[in-house]
Design an enzyme around this catalytic site. Structure first.
Site, PDB file in Angstrom:
ATOM      1  N   SER A  70       0.857  -1.185   0.000  1.00  0.00           N
ATOM      2  CA  SER A  70       0.000   0.000   0.000  1.00  0.00           C
ATOM      3  C   SER A  70       0.889   1.229   0.000  1.00  0.00           C
ATOM      4  O   SER A  70       2.108   1.124   0.116  1.00  0.00           O
ATOM      5  CB  SER A  70      -0.863   0.001   1.268  1.00  0.00           C
ATOM      6  OG  SER A  70      -0.029   0.212   2.393  1.00  0.00           O
ATOM      7  N   LYS A  71       0.249   2.381  -0.101  1.00  0.00           N
ATOM      8  CA  LYS A  71       1.025   3.627  -0.089  1.00  0.00           C
ATOM      9  C   LYS A  71       1.892   3.723   1.159  1.00  0.00           C
ATOM     10  O   LYS A  71       2.988   4.237   1.137  1.00  0.00           O
ATOM     11  CB  LYS A  71       0.093   4.834  -0.125  1.00  0.00           C
ATOM     12  CG  LYS A  71      -0.382   5.143  -1.514  1.00  0.00           C
ATOM     13  CD  LYS A  71      -1.146   6.447  -1.529  1.00  0.00           C
ATOM     14  CE  LYS A  71      -1.983   6.505  -2.793  1.00  0.00           C
ATOM     15  NZ  LYS A  71      -2.953   7.574  -2.792  1.00  0.00           N
ATOM     16  N   ARG A  72       1.345   3.217   2.252  1.00  0.00           N
ATOM     17  CA  ARG A  72       2.078   3.298   3.504  1.00  0.00           C
ATOM     18  C   ARG A  72       3.399   2.512   3.467  1.00  0.00           C
ATOM     19  O   ARG A  72       4.344   2.839   4.141  1.00  0.00           O
ATOM     20  CB  ARG A  72       1.215   2.818   4.675  1.00  0.00           C
ATOM     21  CG  ARG A  72       1.127   3.872   5.757  1.00  0.00           C
ATOM     22  CD  ARG A  72       0.200   3.445   6.888  1.00  0.00           C
ATOM     23  NE  ARG A  72      -1.083   3.006   6.360  1.00  0.00           N
ATOM     24  CZ  ARG A  72      -1.649   1.842   6.668  1.00  0.00           C
ATOM     25  NH1 ARG A  72      -1.061   0.998   7.478  1.00  0.00           N
ATOM     26  NH2 ARG A  72      -2.822   1.534   6.175  1.00  0.00           N
ATOM     27  N   GLY A 100       5.287   2.446   1.021  1.00  0.00           N
ATOM     28  CA  GLY A 100       6.202   3.072   0.083  1.00  0.00           C
ATOM     29  C   GLY A 100       5.826   2.848  -1.372  1.00  0.00           C
ATOM     30  O   GLY A 100       6.654   3.026  -2.259  1.00  0.00           O
TER      31      GLY A 100
END
Ligand code: GLU
Length: 508
Positions: A258-260, A262
């Site tokens: 996910s975006k979290r 990276g």
């Protein structure tokens, strides 16, 4: 003779392009390039609510920046234009009409709310939801569907596929032999009430019209394949080769990236000074290898070696460190002059075909380097080339070559070895260093010889003495080899800094 290879990348312009999308595009591009076929970009923009402004531009910028040039696309029309689904509505209507004519499509008797109720009912009864269980045969034969109603703006009823449920067995180039029973084949919407086709319908029409040979896409479509197979049959179309990509997982491998974790915009990597070729190598090896231990590939090698058969079924772990390592590898391989042009923005990270306007001319040097000569900067770059992992690290790695960094006693106080010494001893060592270097011509070789002599004379280990000199001449947490660093700094700067450091130790 086998069919000409024509692959496509068919993103929806709903956001930035991330690593998963790029991998799909890359694999499709590699297949086309290795077969001398074509790679097509098609924008699937039929869900107008989800469309994000600028996303379409961003997609083509990203592909170009990575060198994934397409042979046909919205801004590069070929024989099968247009390449934007929103401009192909007449084509879908024509194919919808074929289905109506052969009794394989019907005017949907129900609206969204009713369908939602059916869904809930199925859920309550703990049964898989199948739309076809909620319509009568008579309803499924209602071909009084009028596409003109859409044009009036009042909207029309959706058009549904009249499926012919049966069991399927098919081959997926990555997932292997697949099979399903008739219970997963359902009547799905072909054209929505706003007149736009669904993905399920539009991609089949477009892949056929555009003569696409391979459909490479993510896992989220796998469950719908039996429906697609049913529709290919209804339209008497040959099915393309299907390949389902494994998911990309976070570093721990326990959930989807996910975006979290990276998963960022691919252009952000280029803005931070990752090389297109390193990104390509890294992304290609997210779920693919050539059967050897090799982990880094040039793009040319990938074109030679890529094979869908060797794409793994299971999730591929996204490991940032592997990307850094690959990028560092490509940086080290580079000619100094070429590297210099890239980090200085004299050449976009994406030259020629690879350039996007926003990226051109980005310099990675610290502002303090503005006044420095090209020759000096090249020397500095030559020293950090070994350790630089991406260009955005350049200021941190080189600032002290261009400006005196403030004295930072914590570098000494927190140093494992140096913290054991009193300041007077350290000061003394620095003064002995001045004496030892006084006669040096400041070539790296001579400096090395003088430093070796000094080590011998003082009886200190390199981890003590050289660390001290390194800190006192740079006040940076890390620097390249000491003799080379001092040679580039030159005598004047080296001595000025040694003197400043002696004073600072006196006053501390
Ligand atoms: N428009 C679909 C998506 O962006 C493409 C899937 C496909 O490649 O067929 O997920």
């Amino acid at each position: 003779m086998s069919k000409a290879v024509r692959t496509r990348f068919a993103p929806s312009p709903t956001g930035y392009l991330h690593v998963g999308g790029i991998r799909t595009a890359l694999f499709a591009w590699l297949l086309a390039r290795q077969a001398g076929g074509q790679f097509v970009l098609r924008l699937e923009d039929t869900d107008q609510k989800r469309e994000v402004e600028g996303a379409a531009q961003h997609i083509s910028d990203s592909l170009r920046a990575l060198g994934l040039d397409y042979d046909e696309g919205p801004d590069k029309p070929g024989d099968y234009a247009p390449y934007r689904q929103s401009e192909r509505l007449d084509i879908y209507k024509k194919w919808a009409q074929k289905l109506l004519d052969s009794g394989r499509a019907y005017a949907d008797p129900y609206g969204n709310e009713e369908v939602q109720k059916f869904r809930e009912q199925a859920q309550k009864e703990k049964k898989a939801f199948l739309y076809r269980n909620f319509v009568s045969e008579e309803q499924r034969n209602d071909t009084a569907w009028n596409p003109k109603a859409y044009a009036t703006g009042r909207g029309g009823v959706p058009l549904r596929f009249k499926s012919d449920p049966k069991a399927y067995a098919w081959h997926d180039e990555v997932m292997g032999e697949m099979s399903t029973g008739p219970e997963v084949v359902d009547d799905f919407v072909l054209i929505k009430s706003d007149g736009f086709p669904t993905y399920n319908f539009a991609h089949i029409v477009d892949d056929a019209e555009m003569r696409i040979s391979h459909v490479i896409r993510g896992q989220e479509f796998l469950a719908s394949v039996p429906n697609y197979l049913n529709l290919y049959e209804a339209l008497k179309l040959e099915r393309p080769i299907l390949a389902t990509m494994p998911p990309i997982m976070n570093e721990q491998g326990n959930k989807k990236l996910s975006k979290r974790d990276g998963a960022k915009d691919i252009l952000d990597y280029l803005r931070e000074g990752y090389l297109p070729e390193a990104l390509i190598s890294f992304i290609a090896t997210l779920g693919w290898n050539d059967g050897t231990e090799q982990e880094i590939f040039t793009t040319k090698e990938l074109i030679d070696k890529f094979d869908l058969d060797r794409v793994q079924k299971g999730g591929a772990r996204f490991d940032q460190r592997r990307l850094l390592w690959a990028n560092g590898h490509f940086i080290r391989q580079m000619e100094l002059d070429e590297l210099y042009e890239l980090v200085s923005g004299q050449r976009g990270l994406k030259t020629g075909e690879r350039r996007t306007e926003s990226e051109e001319g980005q310099s990675f040097w610290p502002a303090e380097a503005d006044e420095a000569s090209e020759a000096y900067k090249k020397q500095v770059l030559g020293l950090v080339q070994e350790r630089m992992k991406y260009f955005a690290e350049l200021p941190e790695l080189t600032r002290f070559f261009f400006t005196d960094l403030p004295v930072d006693m914590s570098l000494i106080k927190n140093h494992k070895k140096l913290k054991k010494f009193d300041t007077s001893e350290l000061k003394d060592l620095l003064q002995r260093t001045e004496n030892a270097l006084e006669t040096s011509d400041f070539s790296a070789d001579d400096l090395q010889a003088k430093l070796n002599q000094l080590l011998e004379d003082t009886g200190h280990k390199p981890a003590v003495l050289l660390s001290l000199i390194r800190i006192a001449t740079t006040w940076a947490p890390a620097s390249p080899g000491l003799a080379e660093t001092l040679a580039v700094l030159g005598k004047q700067k080296t001595f000025a800094r040694l003197k400043t450091s002696v004073k600072a130790l006196e006053n501390s």
